[in-house]
Structures are given as C-alpha cells and as structure tokens.
Motif scaffolding. Sequence first.
Motif, PDB file in Angstrom:
ATOM      1  N   GLY A  19       0.818  -1.209   0.000  1.00  0.00           N
ATOM      2  CA  GLY A  19       0.000   0.000   0.000  1.00  0.00           C
ATOM      3  C   GLY A  19       0.849   1.256   0.000  1.00  0.00           C
ATOM      4  N   SER A  20       0.371   2.280  -0.656  1.00  0.00           N
ATOM      5  CA  SER A  20       1.152   3.511  -0.825  1.00  0.00           C
ATOM      6  C   SER A  20       1.429   4.217   0.499  1.00  0.00           C
ATOM      7  CB  SER A  20       0.429   4.466  -1.774  1.00  0.00           C
ATOM      8  OG  SER A  20      -0.858   4.806  -1.274  1.00  0.00           O
ATOM      9  N   LYS A  21       0.515   4.102   1.466  1.00  0.00           N
ATOM     10  CA  LYS A  21       0.693   4.815   2.736  1.00  0.00           C
ATOM     11  C   LYS A  21       1.808   4.223   3.589  1.00  0.00           C
ATOM     12  CE  LYS A  21      -3.964   6.728   3.099  1.00  0.00           C
ATOM     13  NZ  LYS A  21      -5.194   6.823   3.915  1.00  0.00           N
ATOM     14  N   ALA A  22       2.233   3.011   3.276  1.00  0.00           N
ATOM     15  CA  ALA A  22       3.327   2.391   4.032  1.00  0.00           C
ATOM     16  C   ALA A  22       4.694   2.871   3.562  1.00  0.00           C
ATOM     17  CB  ALA A  22       3.256   0.866   3.898  1.00  0.00           C
ATOM     18  N   PHE A  23       4.720   3.616   2.466  1.00  0.00           N
ATOM     19  CA  PHE A  23       5.993   4.046   1.866  1.00  0.00           C
ATOM     20  C   PHE A  23       6.447   5.343   2.531  1.00  0.00           C
ATOM     21  CE2 PHE A  23       8.820   5.711  -1.434  1.00  0.00           C
ATOM     22  CZ  PHE A  23       9.523   4.572  -1.791  1.00  0.00           C
ATOM     23  N   HIS A  24       7.221   5.205   3.619  1.00  0.00           N
ATOM     24  CA  HIS A  24       7.731   6.385   4.316  1.00  0.00           C
ATOM     25  C   HIS A  24       9.166   6.682   3.884  1.00  0.00           C
ATOM     26  CE1 HIS A  24       9.794   3.460   6.810  1.00  0.00           C
ATOM     27  NE2 HIS A  24       8.651   2.961   7.237  1.00  0.00           N
ATOM     28  N   SER A  25       9.784   7.666   4.519  1.00  0.00           N
ATOM     29  CA  SER A  25      11.102   8.137   4.090  1.00  0.00           C
ATOM     30  C   SER A  25      12.173   7.052   4.183  1.00  0.00           C
ATOM     31  CB  SER A  25      11.521   9.353   4.920  1.00  0.00           C
ATOM     32  OG  SER A  25      11.601   9.016   6.295  1.00  0.00           O
ATOM     33  N   GLY A  26      12.028   6.133   5.127  1.00  0.00           N
ATOM     34  CA  GLY A  26      13.001   5.054   5.240  1.00  0.00           C
ATOM     35  C   GLY A  26      12.998   4.152   4.020  1.00  0.00           C
ATOM     36  N   TRP A  27      11.807   3.774   3.571  1.00  0.00           N
ATOM     37  CA  TRP A  27      11.695   2.975   2.347  1.00  0.00           C
ATOM     38  C   TRP A  27      12.213   3.772   1.138  1.00  0.00           C
ATOM     39  CZ3 TRP A  27      11.029  -2.035   2.129  1.00  0.00           C
ATOM     40  CH2 TRP A  27      10.302  -2.706   3.122  1.00  0.00           C
ATOM     41  N   GLU A  28      11.918   5.058   1.104  1.00  0.00           N
ATOM     42  CA  GLU A  28      12.334   5.894  -0.025  1.00  0.00           C
ATOM     43  C   GLU A  28      13.859   5.933  -0.145  1.00  0.00           C
ATOM     44  OE1 GLU A  28      11.487  10.373  -1.834  1.00  0.00           O
ATOM     45  OE2 GLU A  28      10.834   9.861   0.206  1.00  0.00           O
ATOM     46  N   SER A  29      14.542   6.115   0.995  1.00  0.00           N
ATOM     47  CA  SER A  29      16.003   6.145   0.965  1.00  0.00           C
ATOM     48  C   SER A  29      16.581   4.787   0.608  1.00  0.00           C
ATOM     49  CB  SER A  29      16.544   6.604   2.327  1.00  0.00           C
ATOM     50  OG  SER A  29      16.207   7.948   2.578  1.00  0.00           O
ATOM     51  N   LEU A  30      15.940   3.717   1.098  1.00  0.00           N
ATOM     52  CA  LEU A  30      16.405   2.374   0.758  1.00  0.00           C
ATOM     53  C   LEU A  30      16.282   2.126  -0.746  1.00  0.00           C
ATOM     54  CD1 LEU A  30      17.408  -0.427   1.536  1.00  0.00           C
ATOM     55  CD2 LEU A  30      15.050  -1.034   2.150  1.00  0.00           C
ATOM     56  N   LEU A 245      10.690  -5.695  12.379  1.00  0.00           N
ATOM     57  CA  LEU A 245      11.312  -4.510  12.978  1.00  0.00           C
ATOM     58  C   LEU A 245      12.797  -4.436  12.620  1.00  0.00           C
ATOM     59  CD1 LEU A 245      13.268  -5.030  15.682  1.00  0.00           C
ATOM     60  CD2 LEU A 245      11.090  -5.438  16.769  1.00  0.00           C
ATOM     61  N   SER A 246      13.391  -5.569  12.177  1.00  0.00           N
ATOM     62  CA  SER A 246      14.790  -5.529  11.751  1.00  0.00           C
ATOM     63  C   SER A 246      14.986  -4.605  10.556  1.00  0.00           C
ATOM     64  CB  SER A 246      15.286  -6.936  11.410  1.00  0.00           C
ATOM     65  OG  SER A 246      14.576  -7.484  10.317  1.00  0.00           O
ATOM     66  N   LEU A 247      13.926  -4.399   9.759  1.00  0.00           N
ATOM     67  CA  LEU A 247      14.035  -3.492   8.621  1.00  0.00           C
ATOM     68  C   LEU A 247      14.218  -2.047   9.051  1.00  0.00           C
ATOM     69  CD1 LEU A 247      11.242  -4.922   6.271  1.00  0.00           C
ATOM     70  CD2 LEU A 247      13.687  -5.476   6.302  1.00  0.00           C
ATOM     71  N   HIS A 248      13.889  -1.741  10.284  1.00  0.00           N
ATOM     72  CA  HIS A 248      13.999  -0.366  10.751  1.00  0.00           C
ATOM     73  C   HIS A 248      15.459   0.063  10.898  1.00  0.00           C
ATOM     74  CE1 HIS A 248       9.742  -1.120  12.536  1.00  0.00           C
ATOM     75  NE2 HIS A 248       9.739  -0.997  11.218  1.00  0.00           N
ATOM     76  N   THR A 249      16.363  -0.919  10.919  1.00  0.00           N
ATOM     77  CA  THR A 249      17.786  -0.570  10.871  1.00  0.00           C
ATOM     78  C   THR A 249      18.087   0.249   9.625  1.00  0.00           C
ATOM     79  OG1 THR A 249      18.410  -2.564  12.090  1.00  0.00           O
ATOM     80  CG2 THR A 249      20.122  -1.534  10.740  1.00  0.00           C
ATOM     81  N   VAL A 250      17.632  -0.234   8.475  1.00  0.00           N
ATOM     82  CA  VAL A 250      17.887   0.509   7.231  1.00  0.00           C
ATOM     83  C   VAL A 250      16.967   1.714   7.113  1.00  0.00           C
ATOM     84  CG1 VAL A 250      18.860  -1.422   5.971  1.00  0.00           C
ATOM     85  CG2 VAL A 250      16.399  -1.087   5.926  1.00  0.00           C
ATOM     86  N   HIS A 251      15.752   1.606   7.643  1.00  0.00           N
ATOM     87  CA  HIS A 251      14.833   2.740   7.549  1.00  0.00           C
ATOM     88  C   HIS A 251      15.354   3.965   8.299  1.00  0.00           C
ATOM     89  CE1 HIS A 251      11.257  -0.189   6.736  1.00  0.00           C
ATOM     90  NE2 HIS A 251      11.998   0.036   5.670  1.00  0.00           N
ATOM     91  N   VAL A 252      16.057   3.737   9.403  1.00  0.00           N
ATOM     92  CA  VAL A 252      16.621   4.848  10.172  1.00  0.00           C
ATOM     93  C   VAL A 252      17.975   5.266   9.617  1.00  0.00           C
ATOM     94  CG1 VAL A 252      17.518   5.528  12.435  1.00  0.00           C
ATOM     95  CG2 VAL A 252      15.357   4.274  12.282  1.00  0.00           C
ATOM     96  N   ALA A 253      18.789   4.291   9.248  1.00  0.00           N
ATOM     97  CA  ALA A 253      20.169   4.597   8.871  1.00  0.00           C
ATOM     98  C   ALA A 253      20.299   5.192   7.473  1.00  0.00           C
ATOM     99  CB  ALA A 253      21.024   3.333   8.974  1.00  0.00           C
ATOM    100  N   LEU A 254      19.522   4.696   6.523  1.00  0.00           N
ATOM    101  CA  LEU A 254      19.760   5.122   5.137  1.00  0.00           C
ATOM    102  C   LEU A 254      19.426   6.584   4.864  1.00  0.00           C
ATOM    103  CD1 LEU A 254      20.408   2.150   4.730  1.00  0.00           C
ATOM    104  CD2 LEU A 254      19.366   2.338   2.468  1.00  0.00           C
ATOM    105  N   PRO A 255      18.383   7.173   5.454  1.00  0.00           N
ATOM    106  CA  PRO A 255      18.203   8.616   5.257  1.00  0.00           C
ATOM    107  C   PRO A 255      19.403   9.422   5.761  1.00  0.00           C
ATOM    108  CG  PRO A 255      16.173   7.648   6.069  1.00  0.00           C
ATOM    109  CD  PRO A 255      17.222   6.583   6.172  1.00  0.00           C
ATOM    110  N   ILE A 256      20.036   8.943   6.839  1.00  0.00           N
ATOM    111  CA  ILE A 256      21.222   9.631   7.358  1.00  0.00           C
ATOM    112  C   ILE A 256      22.385   9.470   6.386  1.00  0.00           C
ATOM    113  CG2 ILE A 256      22.893   9.698   9.254  1.00  0.00           C
ATOM    114  CD1 ILE A 256      20.613   8.673  11.082  1.00  0.00           C
ATOM    115  N   ILE A 257      22.569   8.236   5.901  1.00  0.00           N
ATOM    116  CA  ILE A 257      23.639   7.985   4.929  1.00  0.00           C
ATOM    117  C   ILE A 257      23.424   8.815   3.669  1.00  0.00           C
ATOM    118  CG2 ILE A 257      24.658   6.214   3.439  1.00  0.00           C
ATOM    119  CD1 ILE A 257      23.983   4.189   5.686  1.00  0.00           C
ATOM    120  N   ASP A 258      22.177   8.873   3.217  1.00  0.00           N
ATOM    121  CA  ASP A 258      21.857   9.652   2.026  1.00  0.00           C
ATOM    122  C   ASP A 258      22.218  11.119   2.227  1.00  0.00           C
ATOM    123  OD1 ASP A 258      20.879  10.297  -0.486  1.00  0.00           O
ATOM    124  OD2 ASP A 258      18.791  10.378   0.172  1.00  0.00           O
ATOM    125  N   GLU A 259      21.858  11.633   3.397  1.00  0.00           N
ATOM    126  CA  GLU A 259      22.127  13.055   3.692  1.00  0.00           C
ATOM    127  C   GLU A 259      23.616  13.356   3.739  1.00  0.00           C
ATOM    128  OE1 GLU A 259      21.614  16.154   7.462  1.00  0.00           O
ATOM    129  OE2 GLU A 259      20.579  14.217   7.465  1.00  0.00           O
TER     130      GLU A 259
END
Length: 266
Positions: A19-30, A245-259
């Motif tokens: 679903g489109s609403k599940a696509f937050h910034s963490g998924w976007e950066s991944l 919840l293990s996916l939240h490792t990349v959801h939190v880290a990748l926006p930082i890496i991207d920045e």
Amino acid sequence: MSSDEQKSQLREQFTAQLGSKAFHSGWESLLKLNPTFFSASLGLASVPRQKSHLSRKNQALISLAVDSAATHLYTPGIHAHVAAARDEGASRDEILEIIELSSTLGIHACNIGVPLLVEVLREEGGYEEEITAPFNETQERLKDEFTKKRGYWHTFWEDFLRLDPEFFGAYLEFSGVPWSKDVGGNGEDNRGALEPKMKELVYCAFDCAATHLYVPGLKLHMKNALGYGATPQEIVEVLEIATLLSLHTVHVALPIIDELTTEPSK
C-alpha cells in the motif's frame, strides 16, 4: 532496464503489496541507495500479506503493537500502521486499545526483578516472613480480581503480590482497562474493543520482538491465545510481523547515509 526503470517498477510492486501509505522516508532512501536490498526487504515484508492468516486490519494492529512498544517506539511505523489499520476498518477504540495493551510491557521489570529479589533474599537468609507469608484477605481479593479480569493466573505473580499488594493493585487496574471497559455500551457482554484472542496476540507481538524477547510472557500468552481459539498459523504470523522490525535498521540509517554522503550540487 535502466536504474530509474527498476526503481519505478519496485515502487509499483511496493504499492501493490503493502500500500502507498506504508511508503515512508526510510523505504524511499532504501529504494534510492540500495534497490537490491529494497527488493529483498519488500519480499520479506510481503509474506504475511500474501498468507493473511490474520486479517489485514489485525496485521496492521499487530505491527502497531511492535512499533509502539516502549522498547522500540518507531514513529514512522506507528504512523504508517495507524493509517493502515484505519484504512482496513479499525475503529479508534481498537487502535487505542493496542496502545493500552502495549503499555503493559514495563511490568516485566517486576516479573523478572521480583523473583530474582526473592531468590536473593532466600540466599541471604532472615527474610522468610516476607517471602513466605500467606495471602491476607486483601491479597486474595486482588488475586481473584486479576484472574477474573485477565482470565488466567500465573505463579510469577505470587511473589509480586506478596511483597507489594499496593503496586500490584495499581497494575491490576492499569492492565485491566482493555479487559474491563465498556466500549459498545453492552456492559459485561462487551469488554474492550478487541476480542480476547487478539489481545493475547498483541502481548505475544511485543514479547517476541527482538527489542524485548521476554520468554516467560511469550509462552504464557501463546497458551492463552490458543485457549481463546488462535491457530498456530496465526501465532507464527505474529512472529513474522514482529521480525520485520529488523528493517527499521535501514529505515533509520539510510536517510542519514543519504544526507551525509550525497555530493552537493554545484
């Protein structure tokens, strides 16, 4: 296929499966930085959706329990799962009840700590009266009330009730709200917004999560859930959802890496 075409296709797959609403910034950066791992992560997250032993609404509510637990508190997930639950027909009362149920996690400080304290007191000696005294009338009443409200009793409550009946009583009132409140105006016939089986699955969800792993509670609530009619497949699906919840490792880290690694435009 170009990189942009691959990413567009993966985004379409995500929308179709989660679903489109599940696509937050963490998924976007991944998706932006690592589409291969995005695809693998999407595949993992999609398995419960494909099997659906639990309804889509209950899957969203279980996910909310995992992300809102005090040991995790993953805000993007909370937002996404509340939205998903609402889209699948969950009422505000049902969503609020997930939060009430998940808020009981903190009592495991006592569930683990009090038995250890009693063990230490036995080793030290001189505390037999405190740790072996029979329940008085107030304590017996609290035990009966807990059993009536929660539908079970377990020996790990014994020492807690014996050593501090006042705090036990306060916790009984706190944890009993989802089991005793009248949501639909039907009194005794409508205790809380969620059925007992679902309540027990919520307890399983945050007890099994990697951020908590509270084995005594998990085993107890699995037994309780089966007693209320849960299937083994439903319980396995709760475990699968909690694994995500293990996916939240990349959801939190990748926006930082991207920045921090993106070259500034000239």
